[in-house]
Design a protein around this motif. Structure first.
Motif, PDB file in Angstrom:
ATOM      1  N   ALA A 122       0.829  -1.205   0.000  1.00 39.49           N
ATOM      2  CA  ALA A 122       0.000   0.000   0.000  1.00 39.49           C
ATOM      3  C   ALA A 122       0.867   1.261   0.000  1.00 39.49           C
ATOM      4  CB  ALA A 122      -0.928  -0.005   1.209  1.00 39.49           C
ATOM      5  N   ASP A 123       1.889   1.283   0.841  1.00 41.87           N
ATOM      6  CA  ASP A 123       2.769   2.453   0.890  1.00 41.87           C
ATOM      7  C   ASP A 123       3.476   2.667  -0.446  1.00 41.87           C
ATOM      8  OD1 ASP A 123       2.045   2.834   3.537  1.00 41.87           O
ATOM      9  OD2 ASP A 123       3.857   1.909   4.352  1.00 41.87           O
ATOM     10  N   ASN A 124       3.944   1.583  -1.045  1.00 41.14           N
ATOM     11  CA  ASN A 124       4.626   1.695  -2.334  1.00 41.14           C
ATOM     12  C   ASN A 124       3.672   2.078  -3.459  1.00 41.14           C
ATOM     13  OD1 ASN A 124       7.381   1.192  -1.639  1.00 41.14           O
ATOM     14  ND2 ASN A 124       6.797  -0.908  -1.217  1.00 41.14           N
ATOM     15  N   HIS A 125       2.423   1.608  -3.389  1.00 45.79           N
ATOM     16  CA  HIS A 125       1.424   2.041  -4.364  1.00 45.79           C
ATOM     17  C   HIS A 125       1.205   3.553  -4.263  1.00 45.79           C
ATOM     18  CE1 HIS A 125      -0.756  -2.034  -5.159  1.00 45.79           C
ATOM     19  NE2 HIS A 125       0.146  -1.771  -6.087  1.00 45.79           N
ATOM     20  N   ALA A 126       1.147   4.068  -3.040  1.00 44.28           N
ATOM     21  CA  ALA A 126       0.954   5.504  -2.842  1.00 44.28           C
ATOM     22  C   ALA A 126       2.128   6.293  -3.423  1.00 44.28           C
ATOM     23  CB  ALA A 126       0.782   5.815  -1.358  1.00 44.28           C
ATOM     24  N   ILE A 127       3.345   5.806  -3.200  1.00 49.38           N
ATOM     25  CA  ILE A 127       4.527   6.469  -3.754  1.00 49.38           C
ATOM     26  C   ILE A 127       4.484   6.443  -5.279  1.00 49.38           C
ATOM     27  CG2 ILE A 127       7.040   6.313  -3.981  1.00 49.38           C
ATOM     28  CD1 ILE A 127       7.027   5.217  -1.050  1.00 49.38           C
ATOM     29  N   ILE A 128       4.168   5.285  -5.847  1.00 49.14           N
ATOM     30  CA  ILE A 128       4.089   5.166  -7.307  1.00 49.14           C
ATOM     31  C   ILE A 128       2.991   6.081  -7.858  1.00 49.14           C
ATOM     32  CG2 ILE A 128       3.371   3.617  -9.172  1.00 49.14           C
ATOM     33  CD1 ILE A 128       5.034   1.440  -7.888  1.00 49.14           C
ATOM     34  N   GLY A 129       1.852   6.119  -7.192  1.00 50.84           N
ATOM     35  CA  GLY A 129       0.771   7.005  -7.637  1.00 50.84           C
ATOM     36  C   GLY A 129       1.226   8.457  -7.668  1.00 50.84           C
ATOM     37  N   GLY A 130       1.939   8.887  -6.627  1.00 52.28           N
ATOM     38  CA  GLY A 130       2.468  10.245  -6.595  1.00 52.28           C
ATOM     39  C   GLY A 130       3.464  10.499  -7.713  1.00 52.28           C
ATOM     40  N   LEU A 131       4.364   9.540  -7.935  1.00 52.20           N
ATOM     41  CA  LEU A 131       5.344   9.683  -9.009  1.00 52.20           C
ATOM     42  C   LEU A 131       4.682   9.714 -10.384  1.00 52.20           C
ATOM     43  CD1 LEU A 131       8.246   7.358  -7.790  1.00 52.20           C
ATOM     44  CD2 LEU A 131       8.240   9.867  -7.899  1.00 52.20           C
ATOM     45  N   LEU A 132       3.643   8.918 -10.573  1.00 53.04           N
ATOM     46  CA  LEU A 132       2.934   8.928 -11.854  1.00 53.04           C
ATOM     47  C   LEU A 132       2.203  10.252 -12.081  1.00 53.04           C
ATOM     48  CD1 LEU A 132       1.587   5.283 -12.065  1.00 53.04           C
ATOM     49  CD2 LEU A 132       3.281   6.346 -13.560  1.00 53.04           C
ATOM     50  N   ILE A 133       1.704  10.853 -11.028  1.00 53.35           N
ATOM     51  CA  ILE A 133       1.077  12.172 -11.174  1.00 53.35           C
ATOM     52  C   ILE A 133       2.131  13.203 -11.563  1.00 53.35           C
ATOM     53  CG2 ILE A 133      -0.040  14.044  -9.883  1.00 53.35           C
ATOM     54  CD1 ILE A 133      -1.628  11.779  -8.418  1.00 53.35           C
ATOM     55  N   VAL A 134       3.313  13.133 -10.929  1.00 59.34           N
ATOM     56  CA  VAL A 134       4.410  14.029 -11.316  1.00 59.34           C
ATOM     57  C   VAL A 134       4.785  13.795 -12.773  1.00 59.34           C
ATOM     58  CG1 VAL A 134       6.871  14.531 -10.937  1.00 59.34           C
ATOM     59  CG2 VAL A 134       5.328  14.294  -8.980  1.00 59.34           C
ATOM     60  N   LEU A 135       4.857  12.524 -13.171  1.00 61.11           N
ATOM     61  CA  LEU A 135       5.188  12.184 -14.551  1.00 61.11           C
ATOM     62  C   LEU A 135       4.134  12.720 -15.518  1.00 61.11           C
ATOM     63  CD1 LEU A 135       7.273  10.643 -16.224  1.00 61.11           C
ATOM     64  CD2 LEU A 135       5.941   8.583 -15.872  1.00 61.11           C
ATOM     65  N   LEU A 136       2.889  12.607 -15.153  1.00 58.61           N
ATOM     66  CA  LEU A 136       1.801  13.130 -15.983  1.00 58.61           C
ATOM     67  C   LEU A 136       1.929  14.645 -16.140  1.00 58.61           C
ATOM     68  CD1 LEU A 136      -0.856  12.580 -17.470  1.00 58.61           C
ATOM     69  CD2 LEU A 136      -2.031  12.879 -15.294  1.00 58.61           C
ATOM     70  N   ILE A 137       2.210  15.342 -15.055  1.00 61.14           N
ATOM     71  CA  ILE A 137       2.376  16.796 -15.113  1.00 61.14           C
ATOM     72  C   ILE A 137       3.563  17.167 -16.000  1.00 61.14           C
ATOM     73  CG2 ILE A 137       2.995  18.826 -13.730  1.00 61.14           C
ATOM     74  CD1 ILE A 137       1.298  17.501 -11.442  1.00 61.14           C
ATOM     75  N   LEU A 138       4.683  16.454 -15.845  1.00 63.72           N
ATOM     76  CA  LEU A 138       5.853  16.720 -16.679  1.00 63.72           C
ATOM     77  C   LEU A 138       5.554  16.521 -18.158  1.00 63.72           C
ATOM     78  CD1 LEU A 138       8.712  15.109 -14.559  1.00 63.72           C
ATOM     79  CD2 LEU A 138       8.393  17.550 -15.043  1.00 63.72           C
ATOM     80  N   GLN A 139       4.813  15.488 -18.485  1.00 66.91           N
ATOM     81  CA  GLN A 139       4.486  15.223 -19.883  1.00 66.91           C
ATOM     82  C   GLN A 139       3.509  16.254 -20.444  1.00 66.91           C
ATOM     83  OE1 GLN A 139       5.810  12.716 -22.122  1.00 66.91           O
ATOM     84  NE2 GLN A 139       7.281  13.135 -20.518  1.00 66.91           N
ATOM     85  N   ILE A 140       2.584  16.708 -19.633  1.00 72.49           N
ATOM     86  CA  ILE A 140       1.666  17.762 -20.080  1.00 72.49           C
ATOM     87  C   ILE A 140       2.446  19.056 -20.313  1.00 72.49           C
ATOM     88  CG2 ILE A 140      -0.248  19.249 -19.348  1.00 72.49           C
ATOM     89  CD1 ILE A 140      -1.445  16.719 -17.989  1.00 72.49           C
ATOM     90  N   LEU A 141       3.364  19.381 -19.399  1.00 72.64           N
ATOM     91  CA  LEU A 141       4.199  20.570 -19.586  1.00 72.64           C
ATOM     92  C   LEU A 141       5.062  20.448 -20.843  1.00 72.64           C
ATOM     93  CD1 LEU A 141       5.303  21.241 -15.895  1.00 72.64           C
ATOM     94  CD2 LEU A 141       3.731  22.627 -17.280  1.00 72.64           C
ATOM     95  N   ALA A 142       5.581  19.259 -21.100  1.00 73.48           N
ATOM     96  CA  ALA A 142       6.391  19.046 -22.303  1.00 73.48           C
ATOM     97  C   ALA A 142       5.558  19.267 -23.561  1.00 73.48           C
ATOM     98  CB  ALA A 142       6.990  17.641 -22.297  1.00 73.48           C
ATOM     99  N   GLU A 143       4.342  18.751 -23.573  1.00 69.85           N
ATOM    100  CA  GLU A 143       3.462  18.943 -24.728  1.00 69.85           C
ATOM    101  C   GLU A 143       3.165  20.422 -24.949  1.00 69.85           C
ATOM    102  OE1 GLU A 143       2.144  16.798 -26.996  1.00 69.85           O
ATOM    103  OE2 GLU A 143       3.315  15.184 -26.098  1.00 69.85           O
ATOM    104  N   LYS A 144       2.880  21.147 -23.860  1.00 75.13           N
ATOM    105  CA  LYS A 144       2.578  22.574 -23.988  1.00 75.13           C
ATOM    106  C   LYS A 144       3.811  23.339 -24.475  1.00 75.13           C
ATOM    107  CE  LYS A 144      -1.215  22.814 -20.838  1.00 75.13           C
ATOM    108  NZ  LYS A 144      -2.030  23.679 -20.043  1.00 75.13           N
ATOM    109  N   ARG A 145       4.975  22.964 -24.002  1.00 75.80           N
ATOM    110  CA  ARG A 145       6.212  23.633 -24.419  1.00 75.80           C
ATOM    111  C   ARG A 145       6.458  23.410 -25.914  1.00 75.80           C
ATOM    112  NH1 ARG A 145       9.464  27.591 -24.411  1.00 75.80           N
ATOM    113  NH2 ARG A 145      11.656  27.100 -24.441  1.00 75.80           N
ATOM    114  N   VAL A 146       6.238  22.202 -26.370  1.00 75.73           N
ATOM    115  CA  VAL A 146       6.422  21.893 -27.791  1.00 75.73           C
ATOM    116  C   VAL A 146       5.424  22.678 -28.630  1.00 75.73           C
ATOM    117  CG1 VAL A 146       6.193  20.065 -29.520  1.00 75.73           C
ATOM    118  CG2 VAL A 146       7.490  19.656 -27.437  1.00 75.73           C
TER     119      VAL A 146
END
Length: 154
Positions: A122-146
């Motif tokens: 459960a703790d590791n799922h929470a960490i992964i979920g947080g990291l995936l949200i960060v990854l999603l934000i980074l990819q959205i920012l990359a798309e907007k920058r492009v």
């Protein structure tokens, strides 16, 4: 929204489905015997599935990784996405899989030990979920920058 954010969103959805046992651990101090049995059985069954069933989650993850690696020089956001993605994969392989294997193999474990393994998952799922949200934000920012760079060039 580009393909990479869609794939990351898909993986977040799969993670949310896999977290049905995790909410028991996050909202209560300990599991009831029925909850413990349900969650233990779930992970034991998941561990015993044929290898090809993992392709349902592995395929979108690999496609997302290929897209990120192909676009790595596109923006700084894509470059920052790579270590976040590697962190997600590392946590899954080294921590979650180990805990699932421990639950499945250690049939003589008492309820307290099983609950410890479930809490680690459960703790590791929470960490992964947080990291995936960060990854999603980074990819959205990359798309907007492009898109911004393309507009400036036109």
């Amino acid at each position: 929204m580009g393909l990479a954010p869609c794939i990351i969103s898909f993986v977040l959805g799969l993670l949310a489905i896999d977290m049905f046992c995790d909410h028991y651990l996050f909202v209560s101090p300990s599991l009831s015997s029925e909850q413990l049995q349900t969650c233990t059985s779930y992970y034991q069954n998941a561990f015993r599935q044929p290898w090809y069933t993992s392709l349902t989650t592995l395929a979108p993850i690999l496609i997302g990784a290929l897209i990120m690696l192909r676009n790595i020089v596109r923006t700084i956001y894509d470059t920052l996405s790579v270590p976040v993605f590697l962190g997600v994969v590392t946590i899954f392989i080294l921590k979650i899989q180990k805990s699932i294997e421990s639950i499945s193999v250690d049939l003589q474990a008492n309820d307290k030990t099983k609950e410890k393994y479930l809490r680690e998952i459960a703790d590791n799922h929470a960490i992964i979920g947080g990291l995936l949200i960060v990854l999603l934000i980074l990819q959205i920012l990359a798309e907007k920058r492009v898109q911004t760079l393309k507009k400036k060039q036109a």
